[in-house]
Design a protein around this motif. Structure first.
Motif, short mmCIF file in Angstrom:
data_model
loop_
_atom_site.label_atom_id
_atom_site.label_comp_id
_atom_site.label_asym_id
_atom_site.label_seq_id
_atom_site.Cartn_x
_atom_site.Cartn_y
_atom_site.Cartn_z
N ASP A 1 0.87 -1.18 0.00
CA ASP A 1 0.00 0.00 0.00
C ASP A 1 0.90 1.23 0.00
O ASP A 1 1.79 1.34 0.84
N THR B 1 -5.71 8.10 -5.95
CA THR B 1 -6.60 7.22 -6.74
C THR B 1 -7.43 8.07 -7.72
O THR B 1 -7.60 9.27 -7.53
N ASN B 2 -7.93 7.41 -8.76
CA ASN B 2 -8.70 8.08 -9.83
C ASN B 2 -7.97 9.32 -10.34
O ASN B 2 -8.57 10.38 -10.52
N ASN C 1 -5.65 -4.66 -9.59
CA ASN C 1 -6.69 -3.93 -8.85
C ASN C 1 -6.16 -2.55 -8.42
O ASN C 1 -6.87 -1.54 -8.51
N LYS C 2 -4.91 -2.54 -7.95
CA LYS C 2 -4.33 -1.26 -7.50
C LYS C 2 -4.21 -0.29 -8.69
O LYS C 2 -4.54 0.89 -8.57
N SER D 1 -7.30 1.31 -9.54
CA SER D 1 -7.69 2.36 -8.59
C SER D 1 -6.90 3.65 -8.84
O SER D 1 -7.41 4.74 -8.63
N TYR D 2 -5.65 3.55 -9.31
CA TYR D 2 -4.84 4.75 -9.56
C TYR D 2 -5.34 5.52 -10.79
O TYR D 2 -5.15 6.73 -10.90
N LYS E 1 -11.30 7.13 -14.67
CA LYS E 1 -12.18 6.37 -15.57
C LYS E 1 -11.70 6.61 -17.02
O LYS E 1 -11.32 7.73 -17.37
N LYS F 1 -9.53 1.37 -18.41
CA LYS F 1 -10.36 1.21 -17.20
C LYS F 1 -11.80 1.60 -17.51
O LYS F 1 -12.05 2.69 -18.02
#
Ligand code: SAM
Length: 256
Positions: free
Chosen positions: A107, A112-113, A135-136, A139-140, A143, A255
């Motif tokens: 972590d 994120t986003n 997955n990480k 998240s970074y 869209k 994404k």
């Protein structure tokens, strides 16, 4: 195999051997004898974009994007020696990036986003947790953000030249399966007087993990470069192999 042990072994290798790899496996190259970003244009225009490189190594791919006017560059790598080299290399060229020295699996303090692109050139396959890192990365990204990565093609580790008793003498120009395509277990490999630990994941493992992390694959490339495909004279064993099967692969995913 214990994941912490794998990360420790690989970090030790990269901290001791970073200088040997200075400037290799970096954009515009996606892999040896492989089509380049100059052929593929997977990134398109990065000016004004925010980019994060996973396993940034010596920073040459970050500089490639800095030269193309990216607005913000981040790099993470497990090796403090690689980060040191990358930081110095960018500064030498008048650029800066935000660096984080950490296993990609950990972590980290990464927004994120936030990113338009996350990418990794011959880095992702080092992970001890493929689904976790995909997955990480999702998240970074914003869209519709783009994830691009290249790695050894699974077939490259499974297929080898048929050798005679002397092991180093190639027989009959014949490639054989020396390892099962389905074997994803970790193996230790001696390199440069040290060792690394990797596993050889199936292509479907990457595709399914991307789908599960919320990506749609826009392009997958397995193509050796034209020079390799057209070579006819004085062809090395490496080139002969790259004419017959993919040595690397590259995926561009979006994404959702
Ligand atoms: C083949 S190099 C990538 C080279 C990079 N594209 C460049 O331009 O220098 C692989 C990199 O992955 C890093 N690495 C290996 N395992 C890692 C992990 N679990 N997390 C983060 N970085 C890792 C190594 O330190 C090394 O810098």
């Amino acid at each position: 195999m214990d994941r912490d042990e794998i990360l420790k072994t690989n970090k030790t290798y990269w901290d001791s051997n970073a200088d040997l790899w200075f400037g290799t496996t970096a954009l515009p190259e996606y892999g040896v004898k492989f089509v380049t970003e100059d052929d593929l244009h997977l990134f398109g225009d990065v000016s004004g974009k925010k980019l994060l490189e996973i396993c940034c190594g010596s920073g040459h791919s970050l500089k490639y994007h800095a030269d193309k006017n990216a607005s913000e560059l981040w790099g993470i790598d497990i090796s403090h020696k690689q980060i040191e080299n990358a930081d110095a290399y960018l500064k030498e060229h008048g650029y800066t990036a935000k660096f984080i020295c950490s296993p990609m699996e950990a972590d980290m303090d990464i927004p994120t986003n936030y990113f338009d692109f996350v990418y990794s050139i011959y880095g992702i396959g080092w992970t001890t947790n493929l689904q976790g890192i995909f997955n990480k990365i999702a998240s970074y990204l914003k869209k519709d953000g783009i994830f691009i990565f290249s790695w050894h093609h699974t077939l490259n580790y499974c297929v080898a030249w048929s050798c005679n008793q002397r092991k180093d003498v190639i027989e009959n120009d014949t490639l054989i399966f020396s390892k099962s395509y389905f074997d994803e277990s970790y193996f230790t490999m001696p390199v440069d007087g040290s060792e690394i630990i990797l596993c050889n994941r199936k292509i479907s493992t990457y595709i399914n993990a991307l789908a599960k992390a919320g990506f749609v694959v826009e392009q997958m490339v397995e193509q050796s470069d034209n020079e390799t495909m057209e070579a006819v004279r004085d062809v090395s064993d490496k080139t002969k192999k790259a004419k017959m099967l993919p040595i690397s692969f590259c995926i561009k995913a979006r994404k959702l």
